[in-house]
Design an enzyme around this catalytic site. Structure first.
Site: not given
Ligand SMILES: *Cc1c(COP(=O)(O)O)cnc(C)c1O
Length: 415
Positions: A128, A200, A225-226, A374
């Site tokens: 990501f 992560d 939030y996911k 997705r």
């Molecule tokens: C959604 C996601 C993020 C989001 O980071 P924010 O700082 O909350 O915007 C980071 N890493 C991964 C792998 C994600 O899927």
């Protein structure tokens, strides 16, 4: 390929689903098939109840007294322990705060400070992107530091780990493909070379069981939030193993991480334990929504969750390949459920348009550039019948060419 079930078999699967009553806890708009809980989880009645109470009673009536009387001040740690239960972390090692991006920054700096004679960060080219952006930011502040990437500097992340590596920053479940890594094996490999690991868990927490303590993980970060359904922009979490607590240094040394914040001392003195990762005042209303969302999780058996997740994703793959196989869709996720997170991705040359046509018909997934569609499967509120209907609608869109309507090609800012 698995045998293709008929709708009667699907109804029987729903009837036998132990997690089915959980769906009642969520506020699902009627008629919507929501396959995007891996981006933004659905609201729950419990989250709204907490939000309302926090706003009307605690903020509205009790005001500043609520920092003490409503547990506001300790909430990042209290909620951290509750997230910890879902990721295999014993109490006192997880705190809810800031964003995943900011927590990656803090964890990377902390890890680099624990390995002062080393200068290399290893990560994945297919990560990501914010993880990579934050790693670039850390490298830019540390003279001599460098970044090695899987897919750029070597095909496999394991091949990049040697005795010059300070820290490996890696996703447990890839956000795009859903590929699931072996946490224990990669952690062991890094530690054999004296490196630390930051996992992560954005697509892990609330999606599948994981055992941070059991895998001897050093650090972890993730979203709430996911899959945890904490609400848009809900604060993230950060985990550090107890063995590192005394030596953690992180550069965002704000007063919430101070040993004595209300002594108002002139100089920083790092607080005890995981509290050290706090920086400043946290968004209390968002934390309260998360508290409600976590109440729902208190009743969830993670092994049952994982079992349903694999059945949902297996079913989706089987049905899409059986019914939509003629229209140029290619599976981008592992076929083996044990190697996959709780999502399925397919590529198609017109993924963006097809996804917009799906959304217009009430099936919400998302698009990831350049060609990925997705679909996230959240076992607490997605049914097997949802999977069936989503594939029926996808088949209709592909077989009629409904996605070719010009309005579906208009790109929005958030995809
Ligand atoms: C959604 C996601 C993020 C989001 O980071 P924010 O700082 O909350 O915007 C980071 N890493 C991964 C792998 C994600 O899927």
């Amino acid at each position: 390929m698995n045998a293709v079930p008929d709708f009667a078999a699907i109804e029987a699967m729903d009837a036998a689903d132990w997690l089915r009553p959980m769906r009642e806890r969520f506020i699902l708009p009627p008629g919507l098939i929501y396959l995007d809980g891996n981006s933004l989880g659905v609201a729950s009645t419990a989250a709204f109840d907490e939000l309302r109470k926090a706003a009307t009673e605690e903020w509205g009536q009790d005001l500043i007294r609520s920092w003490n009387t409503a547990g506001w001040f300790d909430m990042p740690l209290a909620l951290g322990d509750r997230v910890g239960r879902l990721i295999g972390a014993a109490a006192g090692q997880t705190v809810v705060c800031d964003t995943t991006s900011i927590n990656i920054y803090k964890a990377l700096h902390a890890a680099m400070a624990l390995r002062p004679d080393r200068s290399v960060i290893v990560s994945e080219g297919g990560s990501f992107p914010t993880d990579l952006y934050m790693a670039e930011g850390v490298v830019s502040t540390r003279p001599g530091a460098s970044l090695r990437l899987e897919g750029v500097d070597a095909p496999e992340i394991e091949d990049l780990i040697d005795d010059s590596v300070a820290v490996v920053l890696v996703n447990h479940v890839n956000y795009k493909s859903g590929v699931l890594r072996d946490m224990a094996a990669l952690t062991r490999k890094a530690q054999e070379h004296g490196a630390l690991v930051i996992w992560d868990l954005c697509h892990t927490a609330g999606a599948l069981p994981v055992d941070l303590d059991g895998a001897n993980v050093d650090f972890a970060v993730g979203c709430t939030y996911k899959y945890l359904n904490g609400g848009p922009g809900a604060p993230a979490f950060i985990y550090a193993a107890t063995r590192h607590h005394g030596d953690i240094r992180q550069p965002l040394s704000g007063w919430w991480g101070h040993a004595r914040p209300f002594a108002f001392e002139q100089h920083y003195a790092a607080g005890e334990g995981i509290r050290r990762f706090l920086c400043g005042t946290q968004p209390i209303l968002s934390l309260r929504a998360l508290k409600g969302a976590l109440d729902v999780w208190d009743e969830v058996d993670m092994a049952a969750l994982r079992e349903k997740s694999i059945r949902l994703t297996d079913l989706f793959i089987t049905l899409v390949e059986a019914k939509c196989g003629a229209y140029g869709l290619e599976l981008e996720s592992p076929r083996d459920g044990a190697k996959r997170g709780s999502q399925v991705s397919f590529s198609h040359p017109n993924s963006y348009e097809v996804m917009q046509a799906l959304i217009a018909r009430g099936v919400i997934g998302d698009f990831r550039a350049p060609t990925t569609m997705r679909f996230g499967f959240t076992p607490l509120y997605v049914s097997y019948a949802d999977v069936w209907r989503a594939v029926e609608i996808l088949e209709e869109i592909l077989s009629t060419g409904a996605w070719e309507d010009a309005r579906f090609a208009v790109r929005a800012a958030v995809t």
